[in-house]
Design a protein around this motif. Structure first.
Motif, PDB file in Angstrom:
ATOM      1  N   GLY A   1       0.188  -1.405 -12.191  1.00 28.53           N
ATOM      2  CA  GLY A   1      -0.820  -0.946 -12.633  1.00 28.53           C
ATOM      3  C   GLY A   1      -0.874   0.381 -13.486  1.00 28.53           C
ATOM      4  O   GLY A   1      -1.956   0.525 -14.204  1.00 28.53           O
ATOM      5  N   ARG A   2       0.359   0.993 -13.610  1.00 28.28           N
ATOM      6  CA  ARG A   2       0.506   2.018 -14.356  1.00 28.28           C
ATOM      7  C   ARG A   2       1.157   1.847 -15.570  1.00 28.28           C
ATOM      8  O   ARG A   2       1.194   2.734 -16.499  1.00 28.28           O
TER       9      ARG A   2
ATOM     10  N   GLU B   1       0.790  -1.218  -0.171  1.00 28.76           N
ATOM     11  CA  GLU B   1       0.153  -0.079   0.028  1.00 28.76           C
ATOM     12  C   GLU B   1       1.035   1.420  -0.022  1.00 28.76           C
ATOM     13  O   GLU B   1       1.852   1.293   0.842  1.00 28.76           O
ATOM     14  N   TYR B   2       0.470   2.006  -0.948  1.00 27.31           N
ATOM     15  CA  TYR B   2       1.279   3.422  -0.947  1.00 27.31           C
ATOM     16  C   TYR B   2       0.709   4.873  -1.052  1.00 27.31           C
ATOM     17  O   TYR B   2      -0.558   4.841  -1.694  1.00 27.31           O
ATOM     18  N   ARG B   3       0.934   5.728  -0.069  1.00 23.34           N
ATOM     19  CA  ARG B   3       0.390   7.087  -0.058  1.00 23.34           C
ATOM     20  C   ARG B   3       0.968   7.851  -0.775  1.00 23.34           C
ATOM     21  O   ARG B   3       2.382   8.287  -0.335  1.00 23.34           O
ATOM     22  N   LYS B   4       0.622   8.571  -1.853  1.00 30.71           N
ATOM     23  CA  LYS B   4       1.631   9.764  -2.354  1.00 30.71           C
ATOM     24  C   LYS B   4       1.327  10.911  -1.465  1.00 30.71           C
ATOM     25  O   LYS B   4       0.539  10.953  -0.781  1.00 30.71           O
ATOM     26  N   ALA B   5       2.337  11.902  -2.040  1.00 25.12           N
ATOM     27  CA  ALA B   5       2.485  13.110  -1.185  1.00 25.12           C
ATOM     28  C   ALA B   5       1.071  14.016  -1.095  1.00 25.12           C
ATOM     29  O   ALA B   5       0.885  14.438  -0.188  1.00 25.12           O
ATOM     30  N   ASN B   6       0.390  13.855  -2.034  1.00 28.00           N
ATOM     31  CA  ASN B   6      -0.943  14.699  -2.416  1.00 28.00           C
ATOM     32  C   ASN B   6      -2.104  13.831  -2.015  1.00 28.00           C
ATOM     33  O   ASN B   6      -3.211  14.193  -2.487  1.00 28.00           O
ATOM     34  N   ALA B   7      -1.932  12.624  -1.447  1.00 24.03           N
ATOM     35  CA  ALA B   7      -3.107  11.882  -1.312  1.00 24.03           C
ATOM     36  C   ALA B   7      -3.237  11.447   0.430  1.00 24.03           C
ATOM     37  O   ALA B   7      -2.482  11.591   0.871  1.00 24.03           O
ATOM     38  N   ALA B   8      -4.891  11.517   0.582  1.00 29.70           N
ATOM     39  CA  ALA B   8      -5.032  11.314   2.100  1.00 29.70           C
ATOM     40  C   ALA B   8      -4.947   9.825   2.217  1.00 29.70           C
ATOM     41  O   ALA B   8      -4.787   9.302   3.536  1.00 29.70           O
ATOM     42  N   ARG B   9      -5.307   8.886   1.184  1.00 33.52           N
ATOM     43  CA  ARG B   9      -5.211   7.481   1.511  1.00 33.52           C
ATOM     44  C   ARG B   9      -4.176   7.029   0.666  1.00 33.52           C
ATOM     45  O   ARG B   9      -3.800   7.163  -0.347  1.00 33.52           O
ATOM     46  N   SER B  10      -3.889   5.517   1.241  1.00 28.78           N
ATOM     47  CA  SER B  10      -2.811   4.693   0.366  1.00 28.78           C
ATOM     48  C   SER B  10      -3.794   4.029  -0.694  1.00 28.78           C
ATOM     49  O   SER B  10      -4.713   3.586  -0.523  1.00 28.78           O
ATOM     50  N   THR B  11      -2.889   3.554  -1.559  1.00 27.03           N
ATOM     51  CA  THR B  11      -3.614   2.629  -2.666  1.00 27.03           C
ATOM     52  C   THR B  11      -2.638   1.364  -2.817  1.00 27.03           C
ATOM     53  O   THR B  11      -1.411   1.692  -2.894  1.00 27.03           O
ATOM     54  N   PRO B  12      -3.356   0.251  -3.540  1.00 23.98           N
ATOM     55  CA  PRO B  12      -2.374  -1.025  -3.451  1.00 23.98           C
ATOM     56  C   PRO B  12      -1.596  -0.856  -4.873  1.00 23.98           C
ATOM     57  O   PRO B  12      -1.953  -0.154  -5.748  1.00 23.98           O
ATOM     58  N   ARG B  13      -0.207  -1.186  -4.785  1.00 23.27           N
ATOM     59  CA  ARG B  13       0.599  -1.246  -5.841  1.00 23.27           C
ATOM     60  C   ARG B  13       1.408  -2.590  -6.100  1.00 23.27           C
ATOM     61  O   ARG B  13       1.976  -3.137  -5.222  1.00 23.27           O
TER      62      ARG B  13
END
Length: 317
Positions: free
Chosen positions: A198-199, A164-176
Motif C-alpha cells: 500500500g505504501r 490490521e495494524y495500529r500505528k503508535a499515533n493512531a486510534a484505529r488499525s488499518t489493513p496492510r
C-alpha cells in the motif's frame, strides 16, 4: 513442496537405499504407489527422472549401473550416503544447547529439542552443569504475539500476508498487505520487516500492534528481497537510537522503565515526576507518545510539538 511429492521422494529414497542390488525402472515403478498410479510409460519416465534429479540435488548419491543384459539399474549405497562422524567440542555443544533453549516458547521448541537429542545420540559432548561455561545463562526470546507463528511461516515460504495494524499515533488499525522478509527481536519486542504494497516501500512493523489474524495472500512477491534485511537498524532509527542531539523530558515516578534505561542523566523529583535526558534522533516522538500521560516533553520544541500532535490524533480518533 507438496505432500504428495515429498512422500514420493521419500519412498524412492528408501527403495534405493534399502536395496541390496541395483533396481530397474520397472521394479521401482512396481514398488512405489505413486508410480503405479502415474498413468502411461511416458508420464512415469518424466516423473522418475525429475524425482531422481531432485534427490541428487538434495545430496543423495544415486549410482547408475548397467547390467549384463543391457538393463539400467539404480542404487543408493549406504556407504555413499552416510554423514561423516559428528565432531563438536564442549563450547560448540554449549552454544547449541543455548540455541535450543532460546526457542522453547515458540513452535520451534519441539524441533529444537528433537535436534538436540539426535545430536547427543550422535556423540555431541554433554558438559556437566557445574563445569559448563555458560550454565548460568538462561536465554529467552518472548514470542507471545499470536501473529508470530503465521508471520514466521510466511517469511519462510515467501508468501504475502494481510493484517490490521495500529500505528503508535493512531486510534484505529488499518489493513496492510505486506511481503514479509524477516522477523527479529529488539529490546524485548518482535518486529517484522517487509515490503508494504500500500505504501510501495519497505516498512518495519511491531508485532504487538498487529490486531486480529494474519491472513495469507496468493501470488508471488512484487519487490526484490534484500540480501541483508536491517530490522534492528531500522527500528533503532525509528526509536531515536541513532541520536543527533539530546531531549529533556519529565517522567512520572515509577513509570517508563525503557526510557530510564536509555537516559544519559536522571534527576529524581519530589513531586512525583523525574527529569531525564535522552538521545534524540529521528522517530523518537512516536516512541515517547506511547507513554501518554506519564510523560511530558520539555525540549527540544519540535519534539514536544511532534508528541503533542500524535496524542491529539489519538484523542480525536
Amino acid at each position: 513442496m507438496a505432500i504428495a511429492k515429498a512422500e514420493r521422494l521419500m519412498n524412492l529414497a528408501l527403495c534405493l537405499r534399502g536395496a541390496s542390488r541395483p533396481l530397474s525402472k520397472r521394479e521401482l515403478r512396481g514398488s512405489i504407489e505413486a508410480y503405479i498410479e502415474a498413468g502411461g510409460e511416458e508420464a512415469f519416465n518424466r516423473m522418475f527422472e525429475r524425482d531422481k534429479d531432485d534427490l541428487r540435488e538434495l545430496g543423495m548419491v544415486i549410482e547408475t549401473v548397467e547390467s549384463l543384459d543391457g538393463d539400467t539399474g539404480y542404487i543408493a549405497r549406504p556407504d555413499s550416503n552416510r554423514l561423516p562422524p559428528l565432531s563438536l567440542d564442549p563450547a560448540e555443544a554449549a552454544a547449541l544447547g543455548l540455541a535450543a533453549k532460546v526457542w522453547q516458547q515458540v513452535r520451534l521448541a519441539g524441533a529444537a529439542g528433537a535436534a538436540l537429542q539426535k545430536l547427543r545420540a550422535g556423540g555431541m559432548p554433554e558438559t556437566a552443569d557445574a563445569e559448563a561455561p555458560f550454565s548460568a545463562l538462561e536465554p529467552r526470546i518472548p514470542a507471545g504475539e499470536a501473529s508470530f507463528e503465521p508471520l514466521m511461516i510466511a517469511c519462510r515460504d515467501r508468501r504475502p500476508v494481510l493484517f490490521e495494524y495500529r500505528k503508535a499515533n493512531a486510534a484505529r488499525s488499518t489493513p496492510r498487505v505486506v511481503e514479509p522478509w524477516a522477523l527479529e527481536c529488539w529490546r524485548g519486542h518482535w518486529y517484522l520487516a517487509g515490503w508494504d504494497r500500500g505504501r510501495d516501500d519497505q516498512r518495519v512493523f511491531r508485532l504487538s500492534r498487529i490486531t486480529g489474524k494474519v491472513r495469507s495472500r496468493g501470488g508471488d512477491f512484487t519487490a526484490p528481497v534484500p540480501d541483508r534485511v536491517t530490522v534492528r537498524e531500522s527500528v533503532a532509527a525509528w526509536a531515536g537510537e541513532h541520536a543527533t542531539g539530546q531531549a529533556r523530558i519529565r517522567l512520572r515516578t515509577g513509570s517508563g522503565y525503557p526510557l530510564r534505561a536509555r537516559a544519559t542523566s536522571l534527576v529524581e523529583g519530589s513531586d512525583g515526576w523525574d527529569e531525564l535526558e535522552l538521545p534524540h534522533g529521528h522517530g523518537l516522538g512516536a516512541w515517547l507518545a506511547e507513554f501518554g500521560p506519564d510523560l511530558v516533553v520539555l525540549e527540544p520544541a519540535e519534539l514536544r510539538a511532534d508528541v503533542v500532535d500524535r496524542l491529539r490524533a489519538v484523542a480525536k480518533g
